[in-house]
Write an enzyme that holds these catalytic residues in place. Structure first.
Site: not given
Ligand SMILES: NC(=O)C1=CN([C@@H]2O[C@H](COP(=O)(O)OP(=O)(O)OC[C@H]3O[C@@H](n4cnc5c(N)ncnc54)[C@H](O)[C@@H]3O)[C@@H](O)[C@H]2O)C=CC1
Ligand SMILES: C[C@H](O)[C@@H]1OC(=O)[C@H](O)[C@@H]1O
Length: 256
Positions: A159, A163
């Protein structure tokens, strides 16, 4: 309103950070394209967001298409043009993080993660940028990367490179697209409580550790990311390009 008359595409906008970003963009006057995976669950969630947006007089459409599909960016741009006539902001947010140990990482998990988080994003950014160039008014591209672009994760070896890749892509695109007035920036969230880490953070010890790592004493919420994204999307950030904004509650600097 910071985004009046702008069309904003947000990928992965059915839930979590993407949903909060799309909603705040709509509150700020943008017409929003809600990208989602195309699953039944994604579609239902996207329709519910559309309803919420139209409830306050905003405009949103939904497009279901797998982020790993290299044609998804083109589909999102085509839908935006069809519905709203322009693409002014592209937010690459969709992503997955299936926690797994390194020594026995299945190839399928590695490839799915890279395809979803980075390979699809590359061509989606390209599709959005070509449309912005054609329009001739510049634009803003924002990648939702992560604190994990800067630090490692033993269960995230598949992952973290995606990023770091997004972060690097925005830096290079800032150079490639600057001549067209297209700004490219990265948001680096810390740990935000969403579905992506629900299982991981169900471990109370891990959760307490992640909270302790912040200087603000709490995990982030999806809404904490929306403001910084709107800022970078808006003309308030008109001289900001190639930048990376940590939105992590102080997690990165908190060594001792
Ligand atoms: N939650 C966290 O701690 C962190 C999240 N991120 C990034 O933020 C972004 C959003 O994640 P979150 O909202 O936290 O998680 P989440 O799981 O709630 O949302 C992920 C979103 O991406 C969509 N998605 C996943 N696979 C897909 C695909 N194949 N095609 C289309 N859509 C797809 C999902 O349907 C969902 O809407 C991600 O890129 C994640 O890596 C970055 C740093 C920290
Ligand atoms: C999925 C992890 O909990 C989240 O995603 C990231 O990119 C960071 O490592 C956060 O902790």
């Amino acid at each position: 309103m910071l985004l009046a008359d702008k069309t904003v595409i947000v990928t992965g906008a059915s839930r979590g950070i993407g949903r909060a970003v799309a909603l705040e963009c709509a509150h700020q006057g943008a017409r929003v394209v809600i990208g989602h995976s195309g699953s039944a669950q994604g579609r239902t969630a996207a329709f519910s967001l559309m309803e919420e947006i139209s409830g306050f007089g905003g405009h949103g459409i939904e497009v279901g298409s797998d982020a790993a599909d290299l044609d998804t960016g083109g589909r999102l741009v085509a839908a935006a043009l069809d519905a709203f006539g322009s693409v002014d902001v592209f937010v690459n947010n969709a992503g997955i993080c299936p926690f797994h140990s390194f020594l026995d990482m299945p190839r399928e998990t590695y490839l799915r993660t890279v395809d979803t988080n980075l390979n699809g994003a590359y061509f989606a950014v390209q599709a959005a940028a070509n449309q912005m160039k054609k329009q001739g008014n510049g634009g803003a591209i924002i990648a939702v990367s992560s604190i994990s672009a800067l630090v490692g994760g033993g269960m995230q070896t598949h992952y973290t490179p995606t990023k770091a890749g997004l972060h690097s892509l925005m830096q290079s695109c800032a150079i490639a697209l600057g001549p067209y007035g297209i700004r490219c920036n990265t948001v680096l969230p810390g740990t935000i409580a969403t579905d992506i880490n629900q299982e991981d953070l169900a471990d109370e010890e891990k959760r307490a550790y992640m909270i302790r790592r912040t200087t603000l004493g709490r995990l982030g919420a999806p809404e904490d990311i929306a403001g910084p994204v709107v800022f970078l999307a808006s003309d308030m950030a008109r001289y900001v390009t190639g930048a990376a904004l940590l939105v992590d509650g102080g997690m990165f600097v908190n060594l001792q």
